[in-house]
Design an enzyme around this catalytic site. Structure first.
Site, PDB file in Angstrom:
ATOM      1  N   GLY A  26       0.788  -1.226   0.000  1.00  0.00           N
ATOM      2  CA  GLY A  26       0.000   0.000   0.000  1.00  0.00           C
ATOM      3  C   GLY A  26       0.818   1.273   0.000  1.00  0.00           C
ATOM      4  N   HIS A  27       2.146   1.159   0.042  1.00  0.00           N
ATOM      5  CA  HIS A  27       3.000   2.362   0.155  1.00  0.00           C
ATOM      6  C   HIS A  27       4.100   2.320  -0.878  1.00  0.00           C
ATOM      7  CE1 HIS A  27       5.481   5.493   2.161  1.00  0.00           C
ATOM      8  NE2 HIS A  27       4.340   5.863   2.670  1.00  0.00           N
ATOM      9  N   PHE A  28       3.994   2.611  -2.020  1.00  0.00           N
ATOM     10  CA  PHE A  28       2.820   3.004  -2.772  1.00  0.00           C
ATOM     11  C   PHE A  28       2.707   2.054  -3.958  1.00  0.00           C
ATOM     12  CE2 PHE A  28       4.429   6.998  -0.891  1.00  0.00           C
ATOM     13  CZ  PHE A  28       3.310   7.382  -0.181  1.00  0.00           C
TER      14      PHE A  28
END
Length: 147
Positions: free
Chosen positions: A49-51
């Protein structure tokens, strides 16, 4: 050759997967300084999720990694043996380079001051010869002995 491997690190600090970020300690002078390593891999959960499409290690996790290295240094001091060190403050954190999968983070931490149940350390994280992050951390060491 490592001064401490991952198992020895886990024997000293309470962090475990998925929040243990230090792979090994390369050098240490208890009460003075430490050099430790984290291999940053694409398998780290936070990269999902990052990124997406541009994986970057979150700055807060770089700081957490520094805190773990500092904990090792502090807890290897005779007066803090078998205790737990807690992060008390983060001062003047500066992020200078993005950390990406495949990078090897080298942490250099020096003890600036120790008083009663607290310590102040200077921390720098490098990728190769480039500074990725630097900060000063304050620690509070719990009186209760770890089991």
């Amino acid at each position: 050759m490592a001064v401490m491997n991952a198992k020895e690190i886990m024997d000293l600090i309470p962090n475990r997967y998925p929040i243990l970020f230090i792979d090994r300690v390369d050098e240490m002078e208890p009460g003075k300084s430490i050099v430790a390593t984290k291999n940053v891999t694409i398998n780290e959960e936070y990269f999902q999720g990052h990124f997406p499409g541009n994986p970057v290690m979150p700055g807060v996790l770089i700081i957490e990694s520094m805190a773990q290295v500092a904990s090792i240094l502090i807890l290897k001091s005779k007066e803090f043996e078998n205790k737990t060190a807690y992060l008390g403050s983060i001062k003047n954190a500066k992020f200078r380079k993005m950390v990406e999968p495949g990078d090897v983070l080298t942490f250099k931490v020096t003890m600036d001051k120790v008083r009663d149940h607290a310590g102040l350390v200077s921390c720098v994280a490098y990728v190769g010869d480039e500074k990725a992050c630097e900060t000063k951390l304050t620690f509070i060491v719990d009186d209760v002995e770890r089991k």
